[in-house]
Design a protein around this motif. Structure first.
Motif, PDB file in Angstrom:
ATOM      1  N   TYR A 157       0.854  -1.184   0.000  1.00  0.00           N
ATOM      2  CA  TYR A 157       0.000   0.000   0.000  1.00  0.00           C
ATOM      3  C   TYR A 157       0.893   1.238   0.000  1.00  0.00           C
ATOM      4  O   TYR A 157       1.442   1.632   1.022  1.00  0.00           O
ATOM      5  CB  TYR A 157      -0.897  -0.047   1.230  1.00  0.00           C
ATOM      6  N   ARG A 158       1.011   1.823  -1.177  1.00  0.00           N
ATOM      7  CA  ARG A 158       2.000   2.886  -1.372  1.00  0.00           C
ATOM      8  C   ARG A 158       1.529   4.214  -0.776  1.00  0.00           C
ATOM      9  O   ARG A 158       0.417   4.663  -1.027  1.00  0.00           O
ATOM     10  CB  ARG A 158       2.273   3.063  -2.871  1.00  0.00           C
ATOM     11  N   GLN A 159       2.414   4.839   0.004  1.00  0.00           N
ATOM     12  CA  GLN A 159       2.154   6.134   0.607  1.00  0.00           C
ATOM     13  C   GLN A 159       3.046   7.178  -0.064  1.00  0.00           C
ATOM     14  O   GLN A 159       4.261   7.047  -0.067  1.00  0.00           O
ATOM     15  CB  GLN A 159       2.447   6.089   2.107  1.00  0.00           C
ATOM     16  N   HIS A 160       2.414   8.191  -0.617  1.00  0.00           N
ATOM     17  CA  HIS A 160       3.188   9.238  -1.295  1.00  0.00           C
ATOM     18  C   HIS A 160       2.407  10.537  -1.261  1.00  0.00           C
ATOM     19  O   HIS A 160       1.256  10.582  -0.814  1.00  0.00           O
ATOM     20  CB  HIS A 160       3.520   8.828  -2.736  1.00  0.00           C
ATOM     21  N   MET A 197      -2.473   6.732   4.200  1.00  0.00           N
ATOM     22  CA  MET A 197      -2.141   6.699   5.626  1.00  0.00           C
ATOM     23  C   MET A 197      -0.790   7.360   5.827  1.00  0.00           C
ATOM     24  O   MET A 197       0.222   6.690   6.003  1.00  0.00           O
ATOM     25  CB  MET A 197      -2.105   5.245   6.106  1.00  0.00           C
ATOM     26  N   PRO A 198      -0.709   8.712   5.699  1.00  0.00           N
ATOM     27  CA  PRO A 198       0.576   9.400   5.876  1.00  0.00           C
ATOM     28  C   PRO A 198       1.057   9.300   7.321  1.00  0.00           C
ATOM     29  O   PRO A 198       0.575   9.999   8.196  1.00  0.00           O
ATOM     30  CB  PRO A 198       0.268  10.846   5.483  1.00  0.00           C
ATOM     31  N   LEU A 199       2.019   8.424   7.571  1.00  0.00           N
ATOM     32  CA  LEU A 199       2.413   8.085   8.931  1.00  0.00           C
ATOM     33  C   LEU A 199       2.976   9.269   9.704  1.00  0.00           C
ATOM     34  O   LEU A 199       2.794   9.372  10.910  1.00  0.00           O
ATOM     35  CB  LEU A 199       3.441   6.957   8.912  1.00  0.00           C
ATOM     36  N   SER A 200       3.681  10.154   9.023  1.00  0.00           N
ATOM     37  CA  SER A 200       4.301  11.263   9.739  1.00  0.00           C
ATOM     38  C   SER A 200       3.260  12.154  10.396  1.00  0.00           C
ATOM     39  O   SER A 200       3.531  12.792  11.407  1.00  0.00           O
ATOM     40  CB  SER A 200       5.154  12.093   8.777  1.00  0.00           C
ATOM     41  N   LYS A 201       2.066  12.232   9.835  1.00  0.00           N
ATOM     42  CA  LYS A 201       1.010  13.071  10.383  1.00  0.00           C
ATOM     43  C   LYS A 201       0.011  12.253  11.194  1.00  0.00           C
ATOM     44  O   LYS A 201      -0.632  12.771  12.092  1.00  0.00           O
ATOM     45  CB  LYS A 201       0.260  13.786   9.253  1.00  0.00           C
ATOM     46  N   TRP A 202      -0.117  10.976  10.843  1.00  0.00           N
ATOM     47  CA  TRP A 202      -1.181  10.146  11.424  1.00  0.00           C
ATOM     48  C   TRP A 202      -1.100  10.061  12.935  1.00  0.00           C
ATOM     49  O   TRP A 202      -2.090  10.261  13.631  1.00  0.00           O
ATOM     50  CB  TRP A 202      -1.117   8.754  10.806  1.00  0.00           C
ATOM     51  N   ARG A 203       0.078   9.793  13.492  1.00  0.00           N
ATOM     52  CA  ARG A 203       0.176   9.603  14.934  1.00  0.00           C
ATOM     53  C   ARG A 203      -0.099  10.901  15.689  1.00  0.00           C
ATOM     54  O   ARG A 203      -0.677  10.883  16.770  1.00  0.00           O
ATOM     55  CB  ARG A 203       1.553   9.050  15.294  1.00  0.00           C
ATOM     56  N   ILE A 204       0.302  12.030  15.117  1.00  0.00           N
ATOM     57  CA  ILE A 204       0.074  13.316  15.767  1.00  0.00           C
ATOM     58  C   ILE A 204      -1.416  13.602  15.880  1.00  0.00           C
ATOM     59  O   ILE A 204      -1.890  14.192  16.849  1.00  0.00           O
ATOM     60  CB  ILE A 204       0.779  14.441  14.973  1.00  0.00           C
ATOM     61  N   ARG A 205      -2.189  13.159  14.889  1.00  0.00           N
ATOM     62  CA  ARG A 205      -3.612  13.479  14.865  1.00  0.00           C
ATOM     63  C   ARG A 205      -4.447  12.634  15.825  1.00  0.00           C
ATOM     64  O   ARG A 205      -5.600  12.958  16.076  1.00  0.00           O
ATOM     65  CB  ARG A 205      -4.167  13.254  13.453  1.00  0.00           C
TER      66      ARG A 205
END
Length: 315
Positions: free
Chosen positions: A207-210, A217-225
């Motif tokens: 599952y490509r994230q770009h 699922m942009p991981l860099s932002k996901w956990r912060i939210r």
């Protein structure tokens, strides 16, 4: 298989190659382009002419958006099973065979979705699975496997369309797709309301994230939210709109298809009404949130303590 494209030329070659590399190849592919200007349309036209299986290609005269594009694509197929396919992922070789076997073994199954391996734009492993990124809990997993997915889906969507397949008969229930809901979320809700959906813990795609994901699922932002989420005041408006639409559509499906409405719906309505109209005064808001917490509805219809924290902060 329904494949939708929009300016995805950079990744289409890898995705299409992975379809042809399946242990069990698709019986039919419908490709719907939503007005690409990067060469995607020309590429899929040429690819379809040389493909070793039936491929139909279509292009909208005007932009439809991904939900309506998928709605058109799935209706172009006459296969018993319909797989949703994004333009930028890579399917693992056993995806179709593995999922088709599940449908063969479970005749009551309407929709099935799976885990995925998250990768970056260059298809390098990010070291986390889709279900891990979604923080799928054991309780949620067991509820879905036990045939009780609807209550979970009313809290949050767990189904990623790129990993999903469904029986064609589900379209008799789900069409037309509501414009206020994402297509994969809606198909999951429809299947869980009028039948059964399930999941597989096995990853079936990369599952490509770009930067250009329509959904992802942009991981860099996901956990912060996860705790604070959207800017102050915006979350509860979106929450009320989504939950209101879900309750309306579930009630409509239940009535149209002569199935019992879910017994939790009245309690869900109470919780949605509460979170949509939080008191503005700090002390009064905290007292009312504590009372709602004691009712248990935060745990059932929201994300437990995370939602409590959001509401106390009035985010």
């Amino acid at each position: 298989m329904a494949l939708c494209t929009f300016n995805g030329r950079a990744y289409l070659g890898e995705q299409l190659a992975s379809l042809l590399a399946q242990e069990r190849r698709p019986d039919q592919i419908a490709i719907y382009d939503d007005g690409s200007v990067d060469g995607s349309w020309e590429f899929v036209q040429e690819w379809a002419q040389n493909a070793p299986l039936p491929v139909s290609v279509h292009r909208h005269a005007e932009r439809m958006g991904y939900v309506k594009n998928f709605e058109a694509a799935v209706q172009a197929l006459d296969t018993d099973l319909i797989f949703l396919c994004d333009q930028d992922d890579i399917w693992l070789p056993n995806k179709i065979s593995l999922m088709a076997q599940e449908f063969e073994e479970h005749q009551d199954l309407l929709l099935l979705h799976t885990d995925a391996r998250l990768v970056d734009a260059a298809a390098q492993d990010l070291g986390v699975s889709l279900f891990e990124a979604l923080r799928l809990s054991d309780n949620e997993r067991q509820a879905v496997l036990a045939g009780n997915a609807l209550e979970i889906l009313c809290r949050r969507n767990l189904v990623t369309g790129a990993t999903a397949a469904f029986r064609r008969c589900l379209l008799e229930i789900a069409l037309p797709f509501p414009t206020a809901l994402v297509h994969d979320e809606w198909l999951a809700i429809a299947s869980a309301t009028c039948g059964r959906m399930s999941l597989l813990d096995t990853p079936t795609i990369l599952y490509r994230q770009h930067a250009n994901n329509a959904l992802g699922m942009p991981l860099s932002k996901w956990r912060i939210r996860q705790l604070l989420g959207a800017p102050s005041g915006q979350f509860h408006k979106r929450y009320a709109a989504r939950q209101g639409e879900l309750m309306k559509q579930i009630s409509k499906l239940s009535s149209m298809h002569a199935v019992e409405p879910p017994p939790f719906l009245p309690e869900m309505k109470k919780h949605v009404a509460f979170r949509s109209n939080l008191p503005t005064g700090n002390l009064k808001r905290i007292a009312s949130i504590f009372s709602e917490w004691k009712s248990g509805r935060y745990h059932v219809f929201s994300n437990g303590i995370r939602s409590v924290a959001r509401d106390i902060l009035n985010r």
